[in-house]
Design a protein around this motif. Sequence first.
Motif, PDB file in Angstrom:
ATOM      1  N   ILE A 171       0.840  -1.205   0.000  1.00 54.81           N
ATOM      2  CA  ILE A 171       0.000   0.000   0.000  1.00 54.81           C
ATOM      3  C   ILE A 171       0.871   1.250   0.000  1.00 54.81           C
ATOM      4  CG2 ILE A 171      -1.699   1.330   1.324  1.00 54.81           C
ATOM      5  CD1 ILE A 171      -2.769  -1.386   2.355  1.00 54.81           C
ATOM      6  N   GLY A 172       1.925   1.239   0.828  1.00 54.91           N
ATOM      7  CA  GLY A 172       2.824   2.383   0.885  1.00 54.91           C
ATOM      8  C   GLY A 172       3.529   2.637  -0.431  1.00 54.91           C
ATOM      9  N   GLN A 173       3.994   1.573  -1.082  1.00 52.00           N
ATOM     10  CA  GLN A 173       4.662   1.731  -2.374  1.00 52.00           C
ATOM     11  C   GLN A 173       3.709   2.259  -3.440  1.00 52.00           C
ATOM     12  OE1 GLN A 173       6.425  -2.263  -2.942  1.00 52.00           O
ATOM     13  NE2 GLN A 173       8.403  -1.246  -2.938  1.00 52.00           N
ATOM     14  N   ALA A 174       2.481   1.748  -3.437  1.00 53.14           N
ATOM     15  CA  ALA A 174       1.491   2.219  -4.412  1.00 53.14           C
ATOM     16  C   ALA A 174       1.211   3.704  -4.209  1.00 53.14           C
ATOM     17  CB  ALA A 174       0.203   1.401  -4.287  1.00 53.14           C
ATOM     18  N   ALA A 175       1.075   4.116  -2.942  1.00 53.57           N
ATOM     19  CA  ALA A 175       0.819   5.528  -2.642  1.00 53.57           C
ATOM     20  C   ALA A 175       2.013   6.387  -3.046  1.00 53.57           C
ATOM     21  CB  ALA A 175       0.521   5.687  -1.150  1.00 53.57           C
ATOM     22  N   TRP A 176       3.226   5.903  -2.784  1.00 51.46           N
ATOM     23  CA  TRP A 176       4.435   6.660  -3.120  1.00 51.46           C
ATOM     24  C   TRP A 176       4.558   6.858  -4.633  1.00 51.46           C
ATOM     25  CZ3 TRP A 176       9.051   5.971  -5.809  1.00 51.46           C
ATOM     26  CH2 TRP A 176      10.092   6.824  -5.478  1.00 51.46           C
ATOM     27  N   LEU A 177       4.325   5.796  -5.389  1.00 51.88           N
ATOM     28  CA  LEU A 177       4.398   5.905  -6.851  1.00 51.88           C
ATOM     29  C   LEU A 177       3.330   6.849  -7.390  1.00 51.88           C
ATOM     30  CD1 LEU A 177       5.132   2.252  -8.035  1.00 51.88           C
ATOM     31  CD2 LEU A 177       6.534   4.262  -8.497  1.00 51.88           C
TER      32      LEU A 177
ATOM     33  N   SER B 162      10.821  15.028   0.950  1.00 52.61           N
ATOM     34  CA  SER B 162      10.806  15.684   2.263  1.00 52.61           C
ATOM     35  C   SER B 162       9.783  15.042   3.190  1.00 52.61           C
ATOM     36  CB  SER B 162      10.501  17.184   2.108  1.00 52.61           C
ATOM     37  OG  SER B 162      11.508  17.829   1.357  1.00 52.61           O
ATOM     38  N   ILE B 163       8.564  14.845   2.684  1.00 56.69           N
ATOM     39  CA  ILE B 163       7.520  14.250   3.515  1.00 56.69           C
ATOM     40  C   ILE B 163       7.827  12.779   3.775  1.00 56.69           C
ATOM     41  CG2 ILE B 163       5.051  13.720   3.653  1.00 56.69           C
ATOM     42  CD1 ILE B 163       4.486  16.197   2.006  1.00 56.69           C
ATOM     43  N   GLU B 164       8.433  12.107   2.801  1.00 54.56           N
ATOM     44  CA  GLU B 164       8.799  10.699   2.993  1.00 54.56           C
ATOM     45  C   GLU B 164       9.780  10.536   4.152  1.00 54.56           C
ATOM     46  OE1 GLU B 164      11.246   7.108   0.761  1.00 54.56           O
ATOM     47  OE2 GLU B 164      10.933   9.006  -0.279  1.00 54.56           O
ATOM     48  N   PHE B 165      10.600  11.571   4.412  1.00 61.70           N
ATOM     49  CA  PHE B 165      11.573  11.505   5.496  1.00 61.70           C
ATOM     50  C   PHE B 165      10.933  11.540   6.883  1.00 61.70           C
ATOM     51  CE2 PHE B 165      15.270  12.265   2.713  1.00 61.70           C
ATOM     52  CZ  PHE B 165      16.189  11.434   3.343  1.00 61.70           C
ATOM     53  N   THR B 166       9.594  11.631   6.939  1.00 61.91           N
ATOM     54  CA  THR B 166       8.927  11.493   8.239  1.00 61.91           C
ATOM     55  C   THR B 166       8.794  10.024   8.638  1.00 61.91           C
ATOM     56  OG1 THR B 166       6.694  11.461   7.248  1.00 61.91           O
ATOM     57  CG2 THR B 166       7.583  13.611   7.902  1.00 61.91           C
ATOM     58  N   THR B 167       9.162   9.104   7.767  1.00 66.21           N
ATOM     59  CA  THR B 167       9.053   7.668   8.077  1.00 66.21           C
ATOM     60  C   THR B 167       9.732   7.298   9.399  1.00 66.21           C
ATOM     61  OG1 THR B 167       8.830   7.008   5.756  1.00 66.21           O
ATOM     62  CG2 THR B 167       9.651   5.341   7.277  1.00 66.21           C
TER      63      THR B 167
ATOM     64  N   ALA C 290       9.372   5.584  15.111  1.00 72.78           N
ATOM     65  CA  ALA C 290       9.659   5.792  16.531  1.00 72.78           C
ATOM     66  C   ALA C 290       8.385   5.713  17.367  1.00 72.78           C
ATOM     67  CB  ALA C 290      10.344   7.143  16.731  1.00 72.78           C
ATOM     68  N   ILE C 291       7.298   6.307  16.861  1.00 70.77           N
ATOM     69  CA  ILE C 291       6.025   6.278  17.586  1.00 70.77           C
ATOM     70  C   ILE C 291       5.499   4.848  17.684  1.00 70.77           C
ATOM     71  CG2 ILE C 291       3.612   7.026  17.536  1.00 70.77           C
ATOM     72  CD1 ILE C 291       4.562   9.586  16.146  1.00 70.77           C
ATOM     73  N   LEU C 292       5.508   4.143  16.564  1.00 74.88           N
ATOM     74  CA  LEU C 292       4.958   2.783  16.522  1.00 74.88           C
ATOM     75  C   LEU C 292       5.808   1.794  17.310  1.00 74.88           C
ATOM     76  CD1 LEU C 292       4.039   2.868  12.751  1.00 74.88           C
ATOM     77  CD2 LEU C 292       2.390   2.658  14.610  1.00 74.88           C
ATOM     78  N   ALA C 293       7.127   2.006  17.328  1.00 74.34           N
ATOM     79  CA  ALA C 293       8.020   1.087  18.033  1.00 74.34           C
ATOM     80  C   ALA C 293       7.763   1.085  19.534  1.00 74.34           C
ATOM     81  CB  ALA C 293       9.478   1.441  17.753  1.00 74.34           C
ATOM     82  N   VAL C 294       7.239   2.199  20.056  1.00 76.15           N
ATOM     83  CA  VAL C 294       6.920   2.261  21.489  1.00 76.15           C
ATOM     84  C   VAL C 294       5.819   1.270  21.835  1.00 76.15           C
ATOM     85  CG1 VAL C 294       6.012   3.725  23.343  1.00 76.15           C
ATOM     86  CG2 VAL C 294       7.638   4.668  21.694  1.00 76.15           C
ATOM     87  N   GLY C 295       4.775   1.234  20.997  1.00 82.19           N
ATOM     88  CA  GLY C 295       3.640   0.367  21.279  1.00 82.19           C
ATOM     89  C   GLY C 295       3.854  -1.089  20.909  1.00 82.19           C
ATOM     90  N   PHE C 296       4.589  -1.328  19.800  1.00 82.33           N
ATOM     91  CA  PHE C 296       4.686  -2.695  19.275  1.00 82.33           C
ATOM     92  C   PHE C 296       5.987  -3.409  19.638  1.00 82.33           C
ATOM     93  CE2 PHE C 296       1.604  -0.624  16.485  1.00 82.33           C
ATOM     94  CZ  PHE C 296       0.590  -1.553  16.487  1.00 82.33           C
ATOM     95  N   LEU C 297       7.056  -2.648  19.861  1.00 86.78           N
ATOM     96  CA  LEU C 297       8.338  -3.278  20.174  1.00 86.78           C
ATOM     97  C   LEU C 297       8.811  -2.979  21.591  1.00 86.78           C
ATOM     98  CD1 LEU C 297      10.283  -2.597  16.830  1.00 86.78           C
ATOM     99  CD2 LEU C 297       9.026  -4.658  17.496  1.00 86.78           C
ATOM    100  N   GLY C 298       8.045  -2.176  22.320  1.00 88.82           N
ATOM    101  CA  GLY C 298       8.399  -1.873  23.701  1.00 88.82           C
ATOM    102  C   GLY C 298       9.573  -0.931  23.851  1.00 88.82           C
ATOM    103  N   GLU C 299       9.914  -0.171  22.783  1.00 85.69           N
ATOM    104  CA  GLU C 299      11.018   0.770  22.879  1.00 85.69           C
ATOM    105  C   GLU C 299      10.599   2.007  23.681  1.00 85.69           C
ATOM    106  OE1 GLU C 299      12.681   1.695  19.094  1.00 85.69           O
ATOM    107  OE2 GLU C 299      13.051  -0.404  18.557  1.00 85.69           O
TER     108      GLU C 299
ATOM    109  N   PHE D 134       5.208   3.037   5.501  1.00 86.25           N
ATOM    110  CA  PHE D 134       6.611   2.638   5.562  1.00 86.25           C
ATOM    111  C   PHE D 134       7.075   2.522   7.016  1.00 86.25           C
ATOM    112  CE2 PHE D 134       7.341   4.768   1.185  1.00 86.25           C
ATOM    113  CZ  PHE D 134       6.959   3.599   0.542  1.00 86.25           C
ATOM    114  N   GLY D 135       6.555   3.418   7.882  1.00 87.37           N
ATOM    115  CA  GLY D 135       6.890   3.335   9.295  1.00 87.37           C
ATOM    116  C   GLY D 135       6.406   2.038   9.918  1.00 87.37           C
ATOM    117  N   ILE D 136       5.166   1.646   9.588  1.00 87.25           N
ATOM    118  CA  ILE D 136       4.630   0.362  10.077  1.00 87.25           C
ATOM    119  C   ILE D 136       5.464  -0.783   9.535  1.00 87.25           C
ATOM    120  CG2 ILE D 136       2.616  -1.171  10.038  1.00 87.25           C
ATOM    121  CD1 ILE D 136       0.872   1.349   9.741  1.00 87.25           C
TER     122      ILE D 136
END
Length: 293
Positions: free
Chosen positions: A82-88, A101-106, A111-120, A162-164
């Motif tokens: 889904i991310g690749q399709a949106a990017w293209l 520039s916006i892609e660099f927010t990945t 970082a946000i998702l890693a707190v909830g899913f990886l316990g970082e 891409f972050g997920i």
Amino acid sequence: MAPPPSIPKAAFWMALSIASFLAMSVAGRATMAELNVFQVLELRSVIGFFILLPLVMMSGGFPAMRTKRPLAHIARNVVHFIGQAAWLYALTLIPLAVLISIEFTTPIWTAILAVGFLGERLSRPKVAAIMLGLIGVMIIVRPGAGSVDPGHVVVLGAAVCFGISVVLVKSLTRTDSVVRIIFWMLLIQSVLGFAPALYEWRSPPLELWPWILLIAFTGMSSHFCMARALGYADATVISPMDFLRVPLSALIGWLLYQEQIDAFTAGGALLILLGNLLNLQKKATKPAEVAAS
């Protein structure tokens, strides 16, 4: 065994990675002018699969590609597809520099998702990085200045996907090698894209095939070269080099497409890049995480 640290070698591989990413952007825009996004993704996955086969054979062949976590691979690749399709698709809507520039927010979404899913842990520098990144996006998108450009929303959605994907890849690297992760990526995404690509399939013109082959090759080489660069230097050295993609994409957009960049986009991009610098950790990112993301 890890190779000895070498800044020149890291810079060499990072230069190849940046060149691959930029070439992929140009090739993606060229192919999207003639073909639909799903056909481009399908061709990229199928051709990329055959490009990967020599590495598969060197890594033990198909038996070595077996995984005990098929559901994790499927979940990761649905989101990444889904991310690749949106990017293209966003490539056809907004200037290259804005998209990059916006892609660099990945990393910020990661970082946000890693707190909830990886316990970082969410440290103060990470919180500051997230805030700078969000402010930078708001400056570029400027939702209060009238209607929001759909391209901004599309690429922002791609960055979140891409972050997920990166979070899921981090989990997969605990059990699977980089070759195995990429193998399943190309295989699953070939299956995902087959039906939608077939629905509006058209035979690519002969002159388009160099661009198709280029996007398939650079889709692999960009991440492979970055992984090699990370083998010679830490992420704190490599990531600032990657930020060169923003001004270089602006230059390419100006030279090839006569795209102009305003002060809001430049200022927002600067804040996003500063946020990424704060988000860098002291230890290097695993090459497998980068190569498969």
